[in-house]
Scaffold this active site. Structure first.
Site, short mmCIF file in Angstrom:
data_model
loop_
_atom_site.label_atom_id
_atom_site.label_comp_id
_atom_site.label_asym_id
_atom_site.label_seq_id
_atom_site.Cartn_x
_atom_site.Cartn_y
_atom_site.Cartn_z
N GLY A 10 32.81 44.36 28.32
CA GLY A 10 31.45 43.59 28.28
C GLY A 10 31.02 43.65 29.80
N GLY A 17 32.03 44.43 34.52
CA GLY A 17 32.86 45.11 35.56
C GLY A 17 33.23 46.64 35.25
CG ASP A 28 42.33 35.83 24.14
OD1 ASP A 28 42.98 36.61 24.72
OD2 ASP A 28 42.29 34.37 24.46
CE1 TYR A 59 48.67 43.90 41.59
CE2 TYR A 59 47.16 43.86 43.46
CZ TYR A 59 47.48 43.48 42.09
OH TYR A 59 46.52 42.64 41.33
CE LYS A 61 46.28 45.15 36.27
NZ LYS A 61 45.30 45.77 35.31
#
Ligand code: HXC
Length: 284
Positions: free
Chosen positions: A18, A20, A68, A150, A165
């Site tokens: 939605g 970015g 979510d 990173y 990540k």
């Protein structure tokens, strides 16, 4: 490089689509011929984004689900709805993320959990549901995980994100091998500094920080959303059928800072460096 046929006949789900980078990738994929499904937490954001995505191509199908990704029941429900309402899904981009700057000694267990839940558990929930969908249908598919540079070497002040990540990167490589026999490709993109409203509000809140970010990047600029979208289209498309388990860095060279003599570029101009090297050259 891409035509309106590059992604023709493919439907791609983008989590956090939605806004970015998720929205930029959704638009890029749509322009390249894909039908698009986006999901996120905020309905109004999704509604507005789906209109923008639909404007990219006249005959595009664009759908959105308020979900979510931390909640595996909501994720499973979304996949059931996609099966019933759309009928096919060929690709998944795990883009939904969460992050904030904090000294690690000041983190609360709740803060650590919030990020790991979104990034690592959210990626697992969607990947697990999509993998089972493809395996059951005996259909090939492609998964793209948005990690960070990173994820490989860690970073101060973003500990929960770095841990989560790194987990997603491990998931990428593990599943690429395990699911190759089902013709499911699993890749990652590790973006460097691409300004978005969400990330910049939390990670680059003042212009001084942004200036420093640009200064220490050898390309001396931030990334453009279109550059990331192009890479995502390539990796998701049939132009890259033999690439799996790969994480592609797109950061203008930022993460190469550790090269032992790279620091000298910060000390003096190229002209002065050349003069210094010349002076050091042994005379015959
Ligand atoms: C310390 C913080 C904090 C902060 C939240 N917390 N923000 N701790 N510093 N700035 C703590 C809270 O105190 C709470 O802990 C816990 O985190 C959960 O916070 P909530 O606000 O209740 O959670 P929630 O509403 O679910 O929000 C999740 C969120 C939020 C991640 C904290 O920022 C969010 O929704 N972000 C989504 C968008 C986003 O972050 N975009 C940037 C992604 S950039 P307690 O202990 O009180 O329970 C990205 C790219 C990385 O990932 C690479 C960049 C170069």
């Amino acid at each position: 490089m891409f035509t309106a046929d590059t992604m023709n006949g493919k439907t791609i789900l983008i989590t956090g689509g939605g806004s970015g980078l998720g929205l930029a990738m959704a638009k890029g994929l749509c322009r390249a011929g894909a039908d698009i499904v986006i999901c996120g937490r905020t309905l109004e954001k999704l509604e507005k984004a789906s209109i923008e995505i639909g404007e990219q191509r006249k005959d595009a199908l664009v759908k959105f689900y308020s979900v979510d990704v931390r909640d595996h029941e909501q994720v499973d429900q979304m996949f059931n709805s996609i099966k019933n309402e759309i009928g096919s899904l060929d690709g998944l981009i795990n883009n939904a993320g969460g992050n904030f700057l904090s000294a690690s000694e000041d983190l609360s267990p709740g803060g650590f959990k919030a990020i790991v839940d979104i990034v690592l558990h959210g990626t697992f929930n969607c990947t697990h549901a999509f993998g089972n969908y493809l395996i059951e249908k005996k259909q090939a598919g492609s998964i793209l995980n948005i990690v960070t540079t990173y994820a490989e070497h860690g970073s101060a002040f973003v500990l929960p994100s770095a841990c989560a990540k790194a987990g997603v990167l491990a998931m990428t490589k593990s599943l690429a091998y395990e699911w190759a026999e089902y013709s499911i490709r699993v890749n990652a993109i590790a973006p460097g500094p691409f300004p978005t409203k969400g990330a910049w509000a939390r990670l680059v809140p003042d212009s001084m920080l942004e200036k420093m970010m640009i200064k220490q990047n050898p390309s001396k600029r931030l990334g453009d959303h279109q550059e990331l979208a192009n890479l995502a289209v390539f990796l998701m498309s049939d132009l890259a059928p033999y690439i799996t388990g790969e994480s592609v860095v797109i950061d203008g060279g930022e993460s190469l800072k550790a090269g032992q003599f790279n620091f000298v570029t910060d000390m003096m101009s190229r002209k002065k460096l050349k003069m210094a090297f010349k002076a050091m050259k042994p005379k015959k």
